[in-house]
Write a protein that holds these residues in place. Structure first.
Motif, PDB file in Angstrom:
ATOM      1  N   ILE A   1      -5.285  -2.407  -6.266  1.00 63.79           N
ATOM      2  CA  ILE A   1      -5.346  -1.120  -5.485  1.00 63.79           C
ATOM      3  C   ILE A   1      -4.748  -0.125  -6.234  1.00 63.79           C
ATOM      4  N   ALA A   2      -5.329   1.206  -6.381  1.00 64.71           N
ATOM      5  CA  ALA A   2      -4.759   2.338  -6.937  1.00 64.71           C
ATOM      6  C   ALA A   2      -4.930   3.529  -5.771  1.00 64.71           C
ATOM      7  N   VAL A   3      -3.792   4.281  -5.820  1.00 63.30           N
ATOM      8  CA  VAL A   3      -3.580   5.235  -4.654  1.00 63.30           C
ATOM      9  C   VAL A   3      -4.559   6.510  -5.174  1.00 63.30           C
ATOM     10  N   GLY A   4      -4.363   6.546  -6.546  1.00 58.61           N
ATOM     11  CA  GLY A   4      -4.956   7.717  -7.167  1.00 58.61           C
ATOM     12  C   GLY A   4      -4.967   9.109  -6.550  1.00 58.61           C
TER      13      GLY A   4
ATOM     14  N   MET B   1      -1.748   1.740   3.956  1.00 59.13           N
ATOM     15  CA  MET B   1      -1.608   1.015   2.793  1.00 59.13           C
ATOM     16  C   MET B   1      -1.001  -0.475   3.239  1.00 59.13           C
TER      17      MET B   1
ATOM     18  N   GLN C   1      -9.523  -9.532  -6.593  1.00 62.86           N
ATOM     19  CA  GLN C   1      -9.500  -8.564  -5.697  1.00 62.86           C
ATOM     20  C   GLN C   1      -9.314  -7.443  -6.751  1.00 62.86           C
TER      21      GLN C   1
ATOM     22  N   ARG D   1      -4.971  -8.334   2.583  1.00 61.04           N
ATOM     23  CA  ARG D   1      -5.403  -8.746   1.383  1.00 61.04           C
ATOM     24  C   ARG D   1      -4.324 -10.142   1.235  1.00 61.04           C
TER      25      ARG D   1
ATOM     26  N   VAL E   1      -3.422   8.510   1.283  1.00 62.91           N
ATOM     27  CA  VAL E   1      -3.435   7.295   1.966  1.00 62.91           C
ATOM     28  C   VAL E   1      -1.732   7.422   2.588  1.00 62.91           C
TER      29      VAL E   1
ATOM     30  N   TYR F   1      -6.243   9.692  -3.769  1.00 63.79           N
ATOM     31  CA  TYR F   1      -6.749   9.588  -2.067  1.00 63.79           C
ATOM     32  C   TYR F   1      -5.549   9.902  -1.308  1.00 63.79           C
TER      33      TYR F   1
ATOM     34  N   TRP G   1       0.138  -2.985  -6.024  1.00 66.46           N
ATOM     35  CA  TRP G   1       0.539  -2.821  -4.546  1.00 66.46           C
ATOM     36  C   TRP G   1       0.822  -4.130  -3.885  1.00 66.46           C
TER      37      TRP G   1
ATOM     38  N   GLN H   1       2.435  10.252   3.659  1.00 71.92           N
ATOM     39  CA  GLN H   1       1.531   9.996   2.803  1.00 71.92           C
ATOM     40  C   GLN H   1       2.140   9.637   1.509  1.00 71.92           C
TER      41      GLN H   1
ATOM     42  N   GLU I   1       0.468   0.313 -11.214  1.00 67.61           N
ATOM     43  CA  GLU I   1       1.007   0.030  -9.963  1.00 67.61           C
ATOM     44  C   GLU I   1       0.557  -1.176  -9.386  1.00 67.61           C
TER      45      GLU I   1
ATOM     46  N   LEU J   1      -2.589  -4.097   2.848  1.00 63.92           N
ATOM     47  CA  LEU J   1      -1.844  -5.161   1.973  1.00 63.92           C
ATOM     48  C   LEU J   1      -1.787  -6.589   2.532  1.00 63.92           C
TER      49      LEU J   1
ATOM     50  N   GLU K   1       4.058  -5.316  -1.478  1.00 61.52           N
ATOM     51  CA  GLU K   1       3.803  -5.363  -0.265  1.00 61.52           C
ATOM     52  C   GLU K   1       5.102  -5.746   0.766  1.00 61.52           C
TER      53      GLU K   1
END
Lengths: 882, 458
Positions: free
Chosen positions: B367-370, B379, B364, B386, B374, B372, A332, A353, A330, B383, A336
C-alpha cells in the motif's frame, strides 16, 4: 546576491565567515542546485578528522572546538544532517534506565535549549515534557525506578495517575492505564537543525566542514592513525573519529588495520499526519506508550508517531547499498500493529489524514547501549556510533564525553558501559549482529527486569564442559559471548518459562540458588568459571616484574607461588582493571581478570608495557578451563585426587601450585575462590577439562559435591562485601574508596600508575566510600527486590546509589553494596567521607519509590561466618570479581 | 453456537496428510517435491477417497482422488486397486515374469507400490485375496500378450481403468461363497465412483480422468502472478463433447431421454464412472444378480430400480480421457480435487491461493498513500483486513487444508470469514450435504530445479 547562495548549495566547504551564511542555510533546503559547485580543496593535514555530519559528528566537532582544539576537519559524504539525523523523530528525553545515558540526555537537553541563542540557528527547541504510560503494574514499577533516579539527579519527574494523564493530554484513552511517569523537562527539537546549529558553532570555532566528501579508508602506521584517504584526496591527521552511523561498521573494516565496531541497521517507521481540525498545541507533551511499543509527539499541529515493533526488519547486512537506502519503502502492513496501538491510545485520531509513513534506518548495537571510545587496535582512532534510535537524546552528551576523552585522556564520567572496548572482534560477525539487533530493537520497549539475558547470538564461546553441565540442568547467561551457568535446575523441578519468569519480586530460582549456597557453605560445590580473562606475562630478565610493578598498585615482588590481588589503576588511582596475579616463576606471571576485560585489559597493557622484545604478553584465556571448588570439603576432594598435602600449612591461602589432579598433570591450583569461602580455583589445560571435572565429581560424591552457578557465587561474594569490577568498581573508584588500602603498597619502592592520586587520598581522605547495606524491614517474599542503581538516603538526604545487591542466605536479608558521598547541606559541595559519617547515619534504600531501612557497614560480618581456616582472613578482607 | 478457531482447526486438520519426497545426499532428484492432501466430509460417512503411491518397479508417482456416489464402496475399492492395475500395466515383461514366478514358487513378492496413506485411509483386509487374484489374472494375461513393445503410459492408464472396471463387474456377476465378500462385491458394483489420477515421471505428467473430478496445473507467470491450466475435462452435461459422445453411442431414438436435467438418463451426474452396473448391465443381468443376491440387496429399492428409458446398455464407461503434459519450470503445482471444491471455487482462485500459500508470498500490492486522502481509521481497517487474509495462511501447514478453509469459509471478498467457516462446519450431518459436497484435495508440488534440469537435458 541570491546567485551566490545557489552556488553555495552544493558547496563543500563551510565557513562561518562567509557573509549571510544564515540565509544560505534557510534556502539550501528549499532550492535545488542550479549552479556549478566551487569545492574548496581539502587541507593537507589536520589534527582531527571527523567522518560523519550527523548529530554525533557535529556534536563531537562542537565539543572538541569548545575544549580548544581548532585544527579539525569534518567530512560528510552527502549533506550535513542528511542521514538518520534528518529523519529522526527529534525527541529529547531523559527517561532512561541506565544512569550514564540519563546524564547524557540531561546534558543534551540543556545544550539544545541554549543552542539557538548561542548560534542564532533555529533549532525548533520546545519544552513539551513527556509522559511514559504504564499499562501494567510491572511497567509502572520500571517507571518508578527511573523516576527515583531522575529525582536524585535533580531532574523533575513525577509518577501520575491516569486521570492526571488525561488532564495533561486530552486525546489519550486512559482506560487501560495503571499510571504514568511525567517528565516536564523533556523536549522536542528539529534534529537536523540542531545538527546544523552545532556545525555552525563548530565552524565559527574554526572547524572546517566539507560536504560531499567520503572517507575511503583510514591510514595506520605502527598502530597509530596517520591520515585518511578520501575521494577528494588525502589528509594527514593524528586523530580520526568515526561518526559514520550505520556505516561505521564498514568504515571500521575498510582500513588495513580493522577496527571492529559492532553496529547493524534496522528499518524504523514513523507516521506523519496533517494537522488536526483543532491543531495540537505546540506545548502538548510527547507520549511514550512502551506497552503499545509506540511514541506520539506533536508535529506541526498533527502528530508524528512511530514505534519499535516486535519483528524488526534488519538491513544492510551485506554492506552498504546506496540503492537500498534510497528505496526504503513505506511498509504499511509492517506498521499495522503500531497503527493499531496508536488508535487504541488515541481513538479520536481515526479521522486524521495521513501525510506520510517515513522509513528511516536506525543503527543498533548488541547491548542497546551506544558505542564510544578509542579503538583497542589503533591509537588515535575514536568512535561514536550506534545510538539505538536515541541519537538526539544522547548526541549532545555523547559528543561531549568523547571530546573530553580525546582532549583529557578520559571523560568526566565513567563511560565503561558505552566503551567500544566492552566488545571484541567476536561481536563483529554480521550474522551475529543481524540476529542480535532484531532482539535489541524490540527490547527498547520491552520491560527490563533484573537479570534478563539476550536470547540471540548465544552459545558462541563455551567451556568444554558445556554439554555436561547443560545435561545436568544448567541454565545459562552470557558475558562477552561466553556461556556461564546461572544455576542448576534439579531433576524433576520445573521453572517458569522465560516470559513468565520476568519479575521485580522474588524470582522462581530462589530456593534452587539457596540450596547451592548452602552446599558451598557446608560441603563443596564446583562452578565452571572458564570465562575469566587470562594473560601470561613473561620476560627473559626482570622486565616483567618491573613493568607489572609499575602497572599495579600492590607489590608483585613476592615469592614464587604467591597470588596477589591488585588493582590496575589509572593516573587518578581509579580501577582500570581489578585482577589477581600469580607469580609462576621469577620471570613469569599469570594474570586473571574479569571476563569483559579481555579487550580493555589487553589494550591497556599494550599501551603501557614498554615495547621490548624480551617481554611477552600472551592471551591464554582459551587455553584454560577454570573450575572453582568452593566449600569446606574442597580441601578433602583435592587432596584425595592429588596425593599431595593440601593442609593450610602446605597450601596457605593465596597460593598457586602446579600439581596433578587425577591423571592430569600441570593443573594450576590457586587457593582462592573469589567468594571469601574456603576452596580452590583450578586452571586446567582444556584437554584435561573433562577428565578433571569427572574426577572431581566422582571423588566429591562422598563429600556431597554438587554443581553450582554464578548466582550462588554472587550471593556469597556480596554478603562478604566483595566488590566486582565493572559493577561496583570503575575507572573513577580508587582502592582507598572501597576499603582496599591493604592492596596498595605506596612504599613498595617503585613508582606505579596512580600512586600520587592515592597518596593524596591517603592524606586528605576520600569523597565517597564503598558501603554495605543490610535491608532491615524488607520482606523478601512480598517486597520489590533491589537490583542496582537504587538511591541511598542518609538521614533523609540523598548520598549515593547502590551498585549491586543480592539476597544473603546466611543473613537471611538483602544486602546492597554502594557508594556513599557527603554533600554539604547548603552548597551541595562534596565533602570528605569519614568513617564516622558512615556510621552515624540512618540509612534508607529507595526501591522504585519505596524506602527501606538499611544498616550500613564498612566491614563484612566476619563474625557471622564460621572461620574454618585462619588464613582465609587474607582473602576475606575484600577482593572479588565475577 | 459457534466453533472456536481451535475447534475449527481440529475439524479442518483431522484428515490432512503431507508427504515430502525424501532427499538423497541433500538432493531431491524427483520432479515431485511432495504433496499435501486433505478431505472434508459432508456425507456421513464420507464418499470421497484419495490415494497416493510411489511406483517401485518403474519410475513415477501416482496420485488420485475418487468421488463415490450411492455409497462409498466403489470409491473405496477403486482407491485400493486402481494403482496396482496401473503399476502392473506399466511393468516391463521381465518384471511381470519375475513377479509371477515369485507368486508361483511362494517366494516374497517384489513390492510394486509404496503407499502414502493417512491413518484414516484404510484397505479392506477381507477382500485382499479376491482383489489379488483378479490382479494376478490380469498380469498373467499381460504376460501372455507380451507385445514386446515398451509400455506407453497413456495406453497403460486406459487399460488399467477399463480392466479394473471390468473386474468389478465380473466379480459381482460371479459372486463369492463368503457371504460378506459376496455382499461387498455387489455393493462395489452397484455403487459408483469417478477417478482423477495423475502419473508423474520426470517432466512427463499424465492425467487420466473419468467423471467430474478435476486436475488443474498451477502456473507462475513471469510477473509472479498465478494462472490455472486444466489437465482434465469434466465428464458431465456441461461438456458438449461428452454429451455428443454419449449420443453417438446410442440410437437417435434415445437422443431426448439420454440426458435429462443435466444428468445421464436423468439420474447420474458424471457421464463416466467406475461401478454403476445399473447403467452398464443388461436388464436381465441386473435382475438375475439382484434376485440371486443377498436379501439386503434385494430389499434395496435403489438397486432394484431400473433407470427409465434403459434400452441399449451400456450407457456408462470407466474409460478415462488421458492428457499428457510436459512439465515446465513455471509449472509449480498440480491440484487434484473432487467436484466438492470446484463447485465452490473458480480454478483461477485456486491457483492463486495455493500459489501464494506455497511460495509464502502473498501477492498483495504494497500500500502506498501517495497523494490520496486517507485517514488513519481507513488505513487501519484496510490493514486489519489484509492481515486477516495473511494470518489464515499461517494457520495451515498443509496446502490442501488451506484450500478447504477458503472453499468453505470464503466470504464475498474472497477472504476467510471465521463466522462463516464456523457455521459451515457445525451444520448437523443431515444438513451438511445440502450446503456442500465432500471435498477431497491433493496438491502436488513440483521441483522446478529438477524440471528445469530435465528439460535442458532433453
Amino acid at each position: 546576491a541570491p546567485g551566490m547562495f545557489l552556488r553555495l548549495l552544493s558547496d563543500v566547504r563551510w565557513r562561518a565567515t562567509r557573509p549571510r551564511w544564515r540565509r544560505w542555510m534557510r534556502s539550501r533546503r528549499s532550492t535545488s542546485s542550479t549552479a556549478e559547485p566551487h569545492p574548496v580543496s581539502l587541507p593537507a593535514q589536520a589534527q582531527v578528522v571527523i567522518c560523519g555530519g550527523g548529530i554525533t559528528g557535529t556534536s563531537v566537532a562542537y565539543h572538541l572546538s569548545k575544549l580548544g582544539w581548532k585544527d579539525i576537519v569534518l567530512l560528510e559524504q552527502g549533506r550535513l544532517a542528511a542521514g538518520t539525523t534528518r529523519f529522526c523523530a527529534g525527541i529529547v528525553s531523559a527517561a532512561r534506565p541506565v544512569s550514564i545515558e540519563l546524564k547524557m540526555a540531561d546534558y543534551s537537553n540543556k545544550l539544545y535549549q541554549q543552542l539557538e541563542q548561542e548560534t542564532g540557528v533555529k533549532t525548533g527547541y520546545m519544552k513539551t515534557g513527556s509522559i511514559s504510560l504504564a499499562q501494567t503494574q510491572d511497567r509502572l514499577i520500571s517507571l518508578k525506578r527511573i523516576a527515583s533516579s531522575l529525582n536524585v539527579m535533580g531532574i523533575p519527574c513525577e509518577i501520575i495517575t491516569p486521570k492526571q494523564v488525561a488532564q495533561l493530554h486530552p486525546l489519550i484513552n486512559i482506560h487501560d492505564l495503571v499510571g504514568a511517569m511525567y517528565v516536564p523537562g523533556d523536549a522536542l527539537v528539529s534534529s537536523a537543525d540542531v545538527s546544523l546549529a552545532l556545525a555552525t558553532a563548530a565552524s565559527r570555532n574554526g572547524v572546517q566542514i566539507h560536504e560531499r566528501t567520503s572517507v575511503s579508508h583510514v591510514l595506520v602506521q605502527k598502530g597509530r592513525v596517520t591520515g585518511v584517504e578520501t575521494d577528494r584526496g588525502h589528509i594527514s591527521c593524528q586523530y580520526f573519529v568515526n561518526c559514520a552511523g550505520q556505516w561505521a561498521y564498514e568504515l571500521g573494516l575498510s582500513g588495513e588495520e580493522h577496527v571492529s565496531i559492532p553496529v547493524h541497521a534496522c528499518e524504523h517507521f514513523y507516521l506523519l499526519t496533517y494537522p488536526l481540525k483543532e491543531p495540537l498545541a505546540s506545548s502538548i507533551p510527547t507520549i511514550v506508550d512502551p506497552d503499545g511499543r509506540i511514541y506520539i509527539r506533536n508535529w506541526q499541529g498533527g502528530i508524528l508517531s512511530g514505534g519499535f515493533e516486535k519483528n524488526p526488519k534488519p538491513l544492510f547486512t551485506e554492506g552498504r547499498n546506496q540503492l537500498e537506502i534510497q528505496n526504503l519503502q513505506e511498509d504499511w502492513d509492517h506498521f499495522e500493529p503500531l497503527l493499531s496501538a496508536l488508535l487504541r491510545r488515541m481513538p479520536d485520531l481515526e479521522a486524521l489524514q495521513i501525510m506520510q509513513l517515513v522509513n528511516c534506518p536506525e543503527t543498533f548495537t548488541p547491548d542497546m547501549r551506544c558505542i564510544m571510545g578509542e579503538s583497542p587496535a589503533v591509537r588515535g582512532y575514536f568512535v561514536l556510533a550506534g545510538m539505538n534510535s536515541a541519537g538526539i537524546s544522547y548526541g549532545g552528551g555523547a559528543g561531549k564525553y568523547l571530546a573530553e576523552w580525546m582532549v583529557n585522556g578520559y571523560p568526566s564520567e565513567n563511560v565503561w558501559p558505552l566503551d567500544l572496548k566492552r566488545f571484541g572482534s567476536l561481536q563483529s560477525s554480521r550474522t551475529f549482529l543481524r540476529h542480535r539487533v532484531m532482539e535489541v530493537m524490540p527490547l527498547i520497549c520491552d520491560l527490563k527486569v533484573p537479570r534478563w539475558d539476550f536470547q540471540t547470538g548465544r552459545q558462541l564461546r563455551t567451556s568444554p564442559l558445556y554439554d555436561r553441565l547443560d545435561a545436568q540442568g544448567a541454565r545459562w547467561m552470557e558475558k562477552h559471548g561466553f556461556e556461564r551457568v546461572k544455576y542448576f535446575v534439579p531433576p524433576g523441578k520445573d521453572l517458569l518459562d522465560l516470559d513468565q519468569s520476568k519479575t521485580f519480586y522474588k524470582p522462581d530460582w530462589f530456593d534452587i540458588v539457596g540450596s547451592e549456597v548452602k552446599c558451598c557453605k557446608e560441603a563443596v560445590c564446583v562452578i565452571d568459571m572458564s570465562s575469566f580473562t587470562k594473560f601470561e606475562i613473561s620476560s627473559t630478565g626482570d622486565q616483567a616484574l618491573a613493568s607489572l610493578q609499575y602497572l599495579f598498585s600492590n607489590d608483585l615482588d613476592v615469592p614464587v607461588g604467591h597470588v596477589v590481588h591488585t588493582g590496575m589503576l589509572n593516573e587518578q588511582g581509579g580501577y582500570e582493571n581489578d585482577c589477581s596475579v600469580a607469580r609462576l616463576s621469577k620471570r613469569s606471571f599469570f594474570m586473571i581478570s574479569p571476563t569483559d576485560q579481555q579487550v580493555h585489559c589487553w589494550s591497556w597493557l599494550k599501551n603501557h608495557l614498554p615495547s621490548d622484545s624480551n617481554l611477552t604478553l600472551e592471551d591464554v584465556t582459551w587455553k584454560y578451563t577454570a573450575l572453582n571448588l568452593i566449600g569446606p570439603r574442597a580441601v578433602d576432594v583435592l587432596s584425595e585426587l592429588s596425593y599431595a598435602p593440601i593442609t593450610p600449612e602446605h597450601f596457605p591461602s593465596l597460593f598457586c601450585k602446579e600439581m596433578s589432579v587425577g591423571y592430569a598433570n600441570g593443573i594450576r591450583v590457586m587457593s582462592i575462590t573469589h567468594t571469601g569461602e574456603p576452596g580452590f580455583m583450578l586452571y586446567i589445560p582444556i584437554e584435561y577439562a573433562l577428565h578433571v571435572y569427572n574426577e572431581v565429581m566422582n571423588m566429591g560424591q562422598k563429600y556431597g559435591i554438587r554443581n553450582a552457578g554464578y548466582y550462588a557465587l554472587r550471593s556469597l561474594r556480596i554478603e562478604k562485601f566483595f566488590a566486582f569490577w565493572g559493577q561496583d568498581l570503575d575507572a573513577f573508584t580508587t582502592p582507598m574508596e572501597c576499603g582496599r588500602e591493604f592492596q596498595v603498597k605506596l612504599e613498595k619502592g617503585m613508582e606505579f600508575i596512580g600512586q600520587d592520586a592515592l597518596l593524596e587520598q591517603k592524606q586528605h581522605g576520600v569523597y565517597k566510600r564503598f558501603t554495605m547495606f543490610i535491608l532491615e524491614d524488607h520482606d523478601t517474599d512480598m517486597d520489590l527486590w533491589p537490583w542496582w542503581g537504587e538511591p541511598i538516603f542518609r538521614n533523609g538526604r540523598y548520598v549515593g546509589k547502590t551498585t549491586s545487591s543480592a539476597y544473603s542466605y546466611t543473613l537471611e536479608r538483602h544486602v546492597c553494596l554502594g557508594f556513599v558521598q557527603h554533600f554539604d547541606e547548603k552548597t551541595g559541595e562534596e565533602l570528605v567521607v569519614t568513617t564516622d559519617f558512615i556510621n552515624q547515619g540512618e540509612y534508607e534504600i529507595d526501591i522504585a519509590g519505596q524506602r527501606f531501612q538499611a544498616k550500613a557497614k564498612l566491614y563484612p560480618f566476619s563474625s557471622l561466618f564460621t572461620q574454618r581456616r585462619r588464613k582465609d582472613e587474607v582473602e576475606l578482607s575484600g577482593y572479588q570479581r565475577e | 453456537f459457534y466453533l472456536t478457531p481451535p475447534q475449527v482447526n481440529s475439524i479442518l486438520k483431522a484428515n490432512e496428510y503431507s508427504f515430502k519426497v525424501p532427499e538423497f545426499d541433500g538432493k531431491n532428484v524427483s520432479s515431485v517435491l511432495g504433496f499435501d492432501s486433505n478431505q472434508l466430509p459432508a456425507n456421513a460417512p464420507i464418499e470421497d477417497r484419495r490415494s497416493a503411491a510411489t511406483c517401485l518397479q518403474t519410475r513415477g508417482m501416482l496420485l488420485g482422488v475418487f468421488d463415490g456416489h450411492a455409497g462409498c464402496a466403489c470409491a473405496q475399492a477403486v482407491s485400493e486397486r486402481l494403482f496396482y492395475y496401473i503399476a502392473v500395466s506399466l511393468l516391463p515383461h521381465e518384471t511381470l515374469l519375475e513377479i509371477e514366478n515369485a507368486v508361483e514358487s511362494g517366494r516374497a513378492l517384489l513390492p510394486i507400490l509404496q503407499w502414502h496413506k493417512h491413518p484414516n485411509d484404510y484397505f479392506s483386509k477381507e477382500a485382499s485375496k479376491l482383489y489379488f487374484n483378479s490382479l494376478r489374472t490380469y498380469w498373467q494375461e499381460l504376460i501372455d500378450l507380451n507385445s514386446g513393445e515398451t509400455t506407453d503410459v497413456k495406453e497403460a492408464l486406459i487399460n488399467a481403468f477399463k480392466r479394473l472396471d471390468n473386474d468389478i463387474s465380473l466379480e459381482a456377476q460371479v459372486g463369492d461363497p463368503n457371504s460378506f465378500l459376496n455382499y461387498l462385491v455387489l455393493r462395489v458394483a452397484f455403487s459408483g465412483a469417478t477417478a482423477c489420477v495423475a502419473h508423474v515421471d520426470g517432466v512427463d505428467l499424465h492425467v487420466a480422468n473419468t467423471g467430474d473430478s478435476r486436475a488443474m496445473l498451477g502456473v507462475q507467470e513471469e510477473d509472479g502472478s498465478w494462472s490455472a491450466v486444466n489437465l482434465s475435462y469434466d465428464h458431465n452435461a456441461q461438456n458438449e463433447h461428452e454429451v455428443e459422445r454419449v449420443k453417438m453411442e446410442h440410437p437417435k431414438s434415445e437422443e431426448k431421454s439420454l440426458v435429462k436435467q443435466d444428468r445421464l438418463l436423468g439420474l447420474l451426474m458424471p457421464f463416466r464412472a467406475f461401478g454403476d452396473v445399473k447403467f452398464k448391465w443388461s436388464i436381465e443381468l441386473q435382475k438375475r444378480v439382484v434376485e440371486s443376491g443377498p436379501d439386503q440387496l434385494n430389499d434395496n429399492e435403489y438397486t432394484k430400480f431400473i433407470p427409465p428409458n434403459y434400452h441399449t446398455p451400456p450407457y456408462l464407461t470407466a474409460e478415462p480421457e488421458v492428457i499428457h503434459h510436459k512439465l515446465r519450470p513455471q509449472d509449480k503445482f498440480l491440484v487434484l480435487a473432487t467436484d466438492g471444491l470446484w463447485e465452490t471455487m473458480h480454478r483461477q482462485d485456486v491457483a492463486r491461493i495455493v500459489g501464494e500459500y506455497l511460495t509464502g508470498v502473498h501477492h498483495q500490492q504494497p500500500i502506498a498513500v501517495g497523494g490520496y486522502k486517507v485517514t488513519l481509521g481507513q488505513m487501519h481497517g484496510l490493514l486489519t483486513e489484509r492481515r486477516a487474509r495473511i494470518s489464515s495462511v499461517f494457520e495451515d501447514q498443509n496446502a490442501a487444508t488451506h484450500l478447504i478453509r477458503h472453499a468453505v469459509g470464503n466470504n464475498e471478498f474472497g477472504t476467510v470469514d471465521h463466522e462463516r467457516l464456523s457455521k459451515m462446519l457445525s451444520l448437523p450431518e443431515e444438513l451438511a450435504r445440502m450446503y456442500r459436497d465432500d471435498i477431497t484435495i491433493i496438491v502436488v508440488q513440483f521441483n522446478s530445479h529438477v524440471v528445469g534440469a530435465c528439460q535442458s537435458e532433453q
